[in-house]
Every structure is written in structure tokens, then in C-alpha cells.
Write a protein that holds these residues in place. Sequence first.
Motif, PDB file in Angstrom:
ATOM      1  N   ALA A 190      32.979  38.039 -63.220  1.00  6.42           N
ATOM      2  CA  ALA A 190      33.709  38.485 -64.408  1.00  6.42           C
ATOM      3  C   ALA A 190      33.044  37.960 -65.681  1.00  6.42           C
ATOM      4  O   ALA A 190      32.932  38.690 -66.681  1.00  6.42           O
ATOM      5  N   PHE A 191      32.594  36.716 -65.657  1.00  4.10           N
ATOM      6  CA  PHE A 191      31.961  36.135 -66.843  1.00  4.10           C
ATOM      7  C   PHE A 191      30.658  36.862 -67.175  1.00  4.10           C
ATOM      8  O   PHE A 191      30.395  37.176 -68.342  1.00  4.10           O
ATOM      9  N   MET A 195      29.916  38.985 -70.553  1.00  2.00           N
ATOM     10  CA  MET A 195      28.778  38.687 -71.425  1.00  2.00           C
ATOM     11  C   MET A 195      28.064  39.969 -71.852  1.00  2.00           C
ATOM     12  O   MET A 195      27.736  40.153 -73.024  1.00  2.00           O
ATOM     13  N   ILE A 196      27.830  40.846 -70.897  1.00  2.76           N
ATOM     14  CA  ILE A 196      27.155  42.111 -71.217  1.00  2.76           C
ATOM     15  C   ILE A 196      28.028  42.963 -72.132  1.00  2.76           C
ATOM     16  O   ILE A 196      27.539  43.568 -73.113  1.00  2.76           O
ATOM     17  N   ASP A 200      27.038  44.065 -75.938  1.00  2.00           N
ATOM     18  CA  ASP A 200      26.955  45.458 -76.400  1.00  2.00           C
ATOM     19  C   ASP A 200      27.859  45.696 -77.614  1.00  2.00           C
ATOM     20  O   ASP A 200      27.476  46.431 -78.546  1.00  2.00           O
ATOM     21  N   LEU A 201      29.047  45.061 -77.613  1.00  2.00           N
ATOM     22  CA  LEU A 201      29.935  45.193 -78.770  1.00  2.00           C
ATOM     23  C   LEU A 201      29.308  44.568 -80.006  1.00  2.00           C
ATOM     24  O   LEU A 201      29.424  45.091 -81.123  1.00  2.00           O
ATOM     25  N   ARG A 202      28.631  43.441 -79.827  1.00  5.36           N
ATOM     26  CA  ARG A 202      27.972  42.774 -80.958  1.00  5.36           C
ATOM     27  C   ARG A 202      26.858  43.645 -81.517  1.00  5.36           C
ATOM     28  O   ARG A 202      26.671  43.741 -82.730  1.00  5.36           O
ATOM     29  N   SER A 213      28.637  35.960 -77.975  1.00  9.69           N
ATOM     30  CA  SER A 213      28.888  36.733 -76.756  1.00  9.69           C
ATOM     31  C   SER A 213      29.314  35.805 -75.621  1.00  9.69           C
ATOM     32  O   SER A 213      30.226  36.127 -74.848  1.00  9.69           O
ATOM     33  N   TRP A 214      28.675  34.637 -75.523  1.00  6.72           N
ATOM     34  CA  TRP A 214      29.037  33.664 -74.498  1.00  6.72           C
ATOM     35  C   TRP A 214      30.463  33.151 -74.730  1.00  6.72           C
ATOM     36  O   TRP A 214      31.262  33.061 -73.785  1.00  6.72           O
ATOM     37  N   ILE A 215      30.752  32.825 -75.973  1.00  6.60           N
ATOM     38  CA  ILE A 215      32.072  32.269 -76.289  1.00  6.60           C
ATOM     39  C   ILE A 215      33.161  33.300 -76.026  1.00  6.60           C
ATOM     40  O   ILE A 215      34.193  33.001 -75.413  1.00  6.60           O
ATOM     41  N   ARG A 216      32.933  34.526 -76.499  1.00  7.92           N
ATOM     42  CA  ARG A 216      33.934  35.583 -76.294  1.00  7.92           C
ATOM     43  C   ARG A 216      34.104  35.907 -74.809  1.00  7.92           C
ATOM     44  O   ARG A 216      35.206  36.216 -74.351  1.00  7.92           O
ATOM     45  N   ALA A 217      33.005  35.850 -74.054  1.00 10.25           N
ATOM     46  CA  ALA A 217      33.093  36.083 -72.608  1.00 10.25           C
ATOM     47  C   ALA A 217      33.941  34.999 -71.948  1.00 10.25           C
ATOM     48  O   ALA A 217      34.764  35.284 -71.070  1.00 10.25           O
ATOM     49  N   GLY A 218      33.744  33.748 -72.376  1.00  6.34           N
ATOM     50  CA  GLY A 218      34.558  32.664 -71.830  1.00  6.34           C
ATOM     51  C   GLY A 218      36.030  32.827 -72.149  1.00  6.34           C
ATOM     52  O   GLY A 218      36.895  32.622 -71.288  1.00  6.34           O
ATOM     53  N   ILE A 219      36.317  33.234 -73.390  1.00  7.10           N
ATOM     54  CA  ILE A 219      37.715  33.463 -73.773  1.00  7.10           C
ATOM     55  C   ILE A 219      38.309  34.618 -72.967  1.00  7.10           C
ATOM     56  O   ILE A 219      39.452  34.564 -72.513  1.00  7.10           O
TER      57      ILE A 219
END
Length: 538
Positions: A190-191, A195-196, A200-202, A213-219
Motif C-alpha cells: 500500500a505504501f 508513493m506512486i 503523479d499528483l505532485r 510524496s513520501w510523507i503523504r504516502a505515509g499519512i
Amino acid sequence: MQGHRLHWWQTRWFVVAVVIATVIPLLWPTIPPLVDLPGHIGRYRVQLDGPAYPWLADWYDFRWSMIGNLGIDLLIEPLAPIVGLELAVKLIVMAIPALTVSGLLWIAREVHGRIPATALFALPLAYGYPFQFGFVNFALSMALALNLFALWLRMGRLGAVRLRAVLFVPLSCALWVCHTFGWGVLGILAFSAEMIRQHDLRKDRQSGHWLQSWIRAGIGCLPLALPFAMMVLWRSGDHVTGNTMDWFNWRAKVGWVIMVLRDRWMAFDLASVTVLFVILLKGVRDERVEYSRNLLLSALFLSAIFVLLPRIVFGSAYADMRLAPFALAIALIALRPKRGLSFRGASTLAAFGLAFFGVRLAGTTVSYWLYARDYDRTLAALDHVPQGARLLTMVGRSCRDDWASTRLEHAAGLALERRLAYANDQWSMAGGQLLTVRYTPAGRFAHDPSQLVTDRRCRGEWWRPLKVSLAFLPRQAFDYVWLINPPPVEAAFLTGLTPVWRSGRDRLYRIDDRTPAAVVLDPVLLPPPRPRFMQRPS
């Protein structure tokens, strides 16, 4: 993929047919011939019927507790009273490869939009070596994790992120209870997918740093985090045992990769693995095939975890081995044909993938049929074992790690299940599972691996030579001795044992003379008790 028309390997009827076909090898055997499974079945009998038979409480201590290893232990509670214990276990085990295949195909469809032809090559890994070993709670949790990851992807694709966050809090907890490994893998998958997605959103926003992207993926993965607290509570108890050790054993790790499809015939299994690596190589060298960024990152994460994991985690052996076939499977379904590949080329590749799956399935079916015959012949001895007998089982094996095992290493568990007899093959590690052994008169013959015997001392192993076991067994603690495929032994070691049954090399003896065997052996030949960190709960 070309056009909008579904190809034959992308249709629902094909997926349903493949999922159903996956269970064929398990239809015939009464007991799925998985190495550790009979031992677990013995534990399930104590779990279900322990209070009804007082002598079981003298031998074993069974206590319910919240641990991350309860998948089938919980499922048999409602199912066994309806269909019986053995059939209940068989039905659950049959569901594992079917769920694994459905999960892999569902993930491939969510990521690629259509099931790529290359995904069919991953399907035989549903019968990978961890499944053959009988790590059933682990295998069930991994099968569920694959399907939950597909659901995670689907809800993300449909924009149901808030609903997903709510839904996956209880789902992740249930998966952790099934087996902690499945929950961990779901978190990794899931993480990497988040991340991907965040990357892509960024890019679409044309703003932000990659670290965001890493931080948002963790959240985004916080709904999966509650089992962390459950893990801390589980592993911080005073009763919990088991060490973590054997890091970076490169020789073993290379072996686990080579043995991902290990079953019975070494040449067949190694040739099959070679096919898988040839397909993976196409994604690197063939301009018509490419890797999905989403699943490639997932495969790389899983591969990194495989490298970093030690062989023994919390006393549970083969921790890294269990991950190898799933990292390979995710890498295989990450492949997809580029738009330049013609329908004919994709169809040919799918036909090869289906043929590969069919050949592996046929081989596994024949292999399981042969194992089932061995089970039927060997378990005939239990007709001569009285209910409640104190049975000492000794299963012969060689010091060499033979490619094909007998799958009878835990036959004693079926004596416990069918005859409520003592089984000296049970794992005894507090906190690792619900049952521990308490039969002190058995001494060093109380639990696993006392049931394994050899013709000589094996370097680096805790198995005893058969002569040593027979000479030092506490005859006052047992009524019968069951020898399964034993190495040759002199008659003097069998003094006082009366033959009751035989089939081939297998023997069942009744202990009529309680005095030790009239053989003098140097006490140093008897190995010390096996350390608890070497136990192998599934």
C-alpha cells in the motif's frame, strides 16, 4: 493494451476457471500433504476438545491469547463442528492457493487496466515453497493481503479514499490477527502504491518536493497502522519467548530464491524457476514489454525486505524464505506488453503462460497424489493405537536437505488428532502460538524436534540419531513407539519393545519392558535441549 475488446485471458470466465482449477491438487488428499500441517491439526484437536479429555490437559497447556498468528485457529471454531476437523482444515487450505491466484490477477487488472499475458506466469507461485512447508496461517494471511491490496488499489482508483481509510482500520487488524506477516506485506504494498499515486499528483500540480510524496504516502497508510499497537502489546509480555537472529545469510537467501517452486522433482522445479526468470528478463531486454512503475516499486520494496530480514524472527524460522515467492510474483505481474505488441504476440505469450501454469498444476497434482498414498499407508498404524496412548513418534530423515521431503515429519500430530494420543512433534514456544507442552516425564522427548531421527549425528542440527533416541527414551513416560521410515538399527536397541504393526520400513511397537535398552552409550551422544529460538511456529 490494444483496443477495447477483452482477450480470452482477460475475461471473467477465464479468471473464475483458473481460480477453480488452482484447487485441483488438493482435491484428492484427505490431509493436504504440507510439512507442518499435521502438527497444526493436532493442536486444533486440543483446542476444540481439550476439556473433554482430561489427559490432554496433563500433556498440553492451551490458552487463548491475542497473537498475530491465529488465522486457521479461529476459522475452525465455527467450521469444524459442522463438517469435522479434517475436512474443515482441508477446505480452508484449499482456499489459500485460490485466493492467492485471485489476488494476483485482481492486482494486475487494477494496475494495468487489463490482465497482461505475462501475469499468468506468476500463478504457479500460489504453490510456492512456504505453502509446501505448511506455513498455513502465514499463507492464508498473504493470500488475503493480496486481495486486500487489490481492493486498496480499486478504492483509490475510484476516488473512495475516505471510505477506504475507514474500512481498512478493521481489515488491517483482522489481517494482523490472521498472521502478522500478511499485515506487514499489505503495508509495504500500500505504501509503495501511494508513493506512486502521490508522485503523479505532485507532477500534475507541478509543485512540491519528492519528499512530500513520501510523507503523504505515509499519512495515506495510517489506517493500516493500528496493528503496530497490537504488536507492541503482544511482544512486550513476560511470557513471550523467541529470538531474532541469523542476519544476512546470503547462501540461504540465494537458496530460497532458487527453491520458490520446490516440491518433489528437483529438475522440474528448477526448470520452472528458470522460466520465471526468463520472463522477468524480457521486461529488461525486450522493447515490447515494460514494467509498471507501481508494481515494480512494490517488488523492489519486497526484495529489499527479503534481503534485510533475518532467517529467524521472534523465534519463527524461515522468515525471509516466506517472502521470496511473493516478491517474485509481484515482479511478474508488474510486466505488461507495450502498445506496440500485436494481439497475436500477446496471445502467444498468454498461451505459453497458461501452458506453464497447467504443467505446474499437473505436476503438483501428481506429487500430492503420491504423498497422499504415503499418508494412507503410514497412518494405517493408528488403527492399532489405543485412544489416549502415550505415543512416541520417530520419523527418519537424512542429514542432507533432500529436495523432496516425506511430508510425514509431523505425522504424530495426526495421532493426536485421530486417537487423542500424545504427540511429541508439537512446537512449544510461549507467545508464539496458543499451545505449549507441559508433559515433564517426557523430558527431552516432549516436543519438536524430538520426533526427527537420523542415522548419525548431523552437523549444526538438533536431531538425534535413532540409536541414541531408542537408548535414552524414558520408557516410563510412553506406551508405544512409532517408527516412520527409520534408518537401520540393531535389534538390541529394540529390546523390550513388542511389534504391533508394520508396513515397509515403518513399525509400531508397544513398550512392554520399562527398563532402558540394554545398550551402553556415552551420554555425550545425547544432544542438549533445543533452544527455544529454534522453534518453528507457522
